[in-house]
Design an enzyme around this catalytic site. Sequence first.
Site, PDB file in Angstrom:
ATOM      1  N   MET A   1      16.994  53.628  10.119  1.00 28.38           N
ATOM      2  CA  MET A   1      18.255  53.037   9.626  1.00 28.38           C
ATOM      3  C   MET A   1      18.712  53.266   8.255  1.00 28.38           C
ATOM      4  O   MET A   1      18.061  54.185   7.505  1.00 28.38           O
ATOM      5  CB  MET A   1      17.767  51.414   9.741  1.00 28.38           C
ATOM      6  CG  MET A   1      17.617  51.000  11.173  1.00 28.38           C
ATOM      7  SD  MET A   1      17.394  49.144  11.294  1.00 28.38           S
ATOM      8  CE  MET A   1      15.869  48.981  10.278  1.00 28.38           C
ATOM      9  N   CYS A   2      19.730  52.592   8.074  1.00 19.31           N
ATOM     10  CA  CYS A   2      20.502  52.882   6.849  1.00 19.31           C
ATOM     11  C   CYS A   2      19.636  52.208   5.511  1.00 19.31           C
ATOM     12  O   CYS A   2      18.853  51.619   5.773  1.00 19.31           O
ATOM     13  CB  CYS A   2      21.820  52.387   6.656  1.00 19.31           C
ATOM     14  SG  CYS A   2      22.798  53.107   8.197  1.00 19.31           S
ATOM     15  N   GLU A   3      20.106  52.379   4.306  1.00 19.49           N
ATOM     16  CA  GLU A   3      19.815  51.870   3.229  1.00 19.49           C
ATOM     17  C   GLU A   3      20.747  51.307   2.311  1.00 19.49           C
ATOM     18  O   GLU A   3      21.857  51.697   2.112  1.00 19.49           O
ATOM     19  CB  GLU A   3      18.690  52.706   2.427  1.00 19.49           C
ATOM     20  CG  GLU A   3      17.481  53.078   2.827  1.00 19.49           C
ATOM     21  CD  GLU A   3      16.210  53.506   2.001  1.00 19.49           C
ATOM     22  OE1 GLU A   3      16.633  53.219   0.657  1.00 19.49           O
ATOM     23  OE2 GLU A   3      15.358  54.102   2.546  1.00 19.49           O
TER      24      GLU A   3
ATOM     25  N   ILE B   1      23.527  54.154   2.221  1.00 20.49           N
ATOM     26  CA  ILE B   1      23.472  55.671   2.627  1.00 20.49           C
ATOM     27  C   ILE B   1      23.395  55.353   4.006  1.00 20.49           C
ATOM     28  O   ILE B   1      22.615  54.422   4.404  1.00 20.49           O
ATOM     29  CB  ILE B   1      22.490  56.177   1.856  1.00 20.49           C
ATOM     30  CG1 ILE B   1      21.130  55.559   1.722  1.00 20.49           C
ATOM     31  CG2 ILE B   1      22.983  56.651   0.559  1.00 20.49           C
ATOM     32  CD1 ILE B   1      20.274  56.325   1.253  1.00 20.49           C
TER      33      ILE B   1
END
Length: 265
Positions: A1-3, A78
């Site tokens: 997943m994203c951060e 991100i």
Amino acid sequence: MCELLGMSANTPTDICFSFSGLMQRGGRTGPHCDGWGVAFYEGGGVRCFHDPQPCHSSAIAQLIESYPIKSENVICHIRQANVGRVGLANTHPFSRELWGQYWTFAHNGQMRTFAPGHGPFQPVGSTDSEAVFCDLLNRLRARFEQRPPLEELMDCVTAVCAEYARQGVCNLLISNGDWLFTLCTSKLAWITRRAPFGPAQLSDVELVVDFQEHTTSDDVVTVIATEPLTSNETWHLYAPGEWRVWQGGEILLQGRLPACEPLVS
């Protein structure tokens, strides 16, 4: 997943140090190579940068890393694409105007089956994240004709977010420039730096900054991230379902989502 990466400070502060660590995770030390974005609030305005290229090698990201844009509220993201193709329209944070303020939003998680309601706010891209953001704004606009007191607003926001959390992972950062709302349903951490300041070592790159050289005794800066960014400081972990509203680097409001049903993990 994203951060996710967020900052709340009591004086205009740059996020160059934290961003230097996060950008390495955008394709170098992490798999989040499908674009990135950052929003800096400056008074009533918001300065946004987006790039669908990997953050660690992005020329725009290198500018942000070295150019000290100062802000009291910052949201950065991100992306590791899961829902929606890689492209500029699908990079977070997303931004819309509501009640005469720019709202920005970034999301970490997946809500593949999410079906937004109808309203004037509509997604431009194809991510579930932007659909959630537009749905939230539509529901707030339908509920309140004008901006309500913060406590009343957060009662509504957290009730709606509890519905989202039952449909998928929903870690969120939201700001209107006055405050920074943060929600954890699976993973989020925070650290507040205040006097006496000391050195900090990034985990993802060989970089140390002694904050005592860049701050005053009155400065308060809180950084929120999906994963701790430094290796020599004590970060605090959010509990699943926990939310906090930050202003000036301090906690303004906090609570837990209504636990009508178990949160999706």
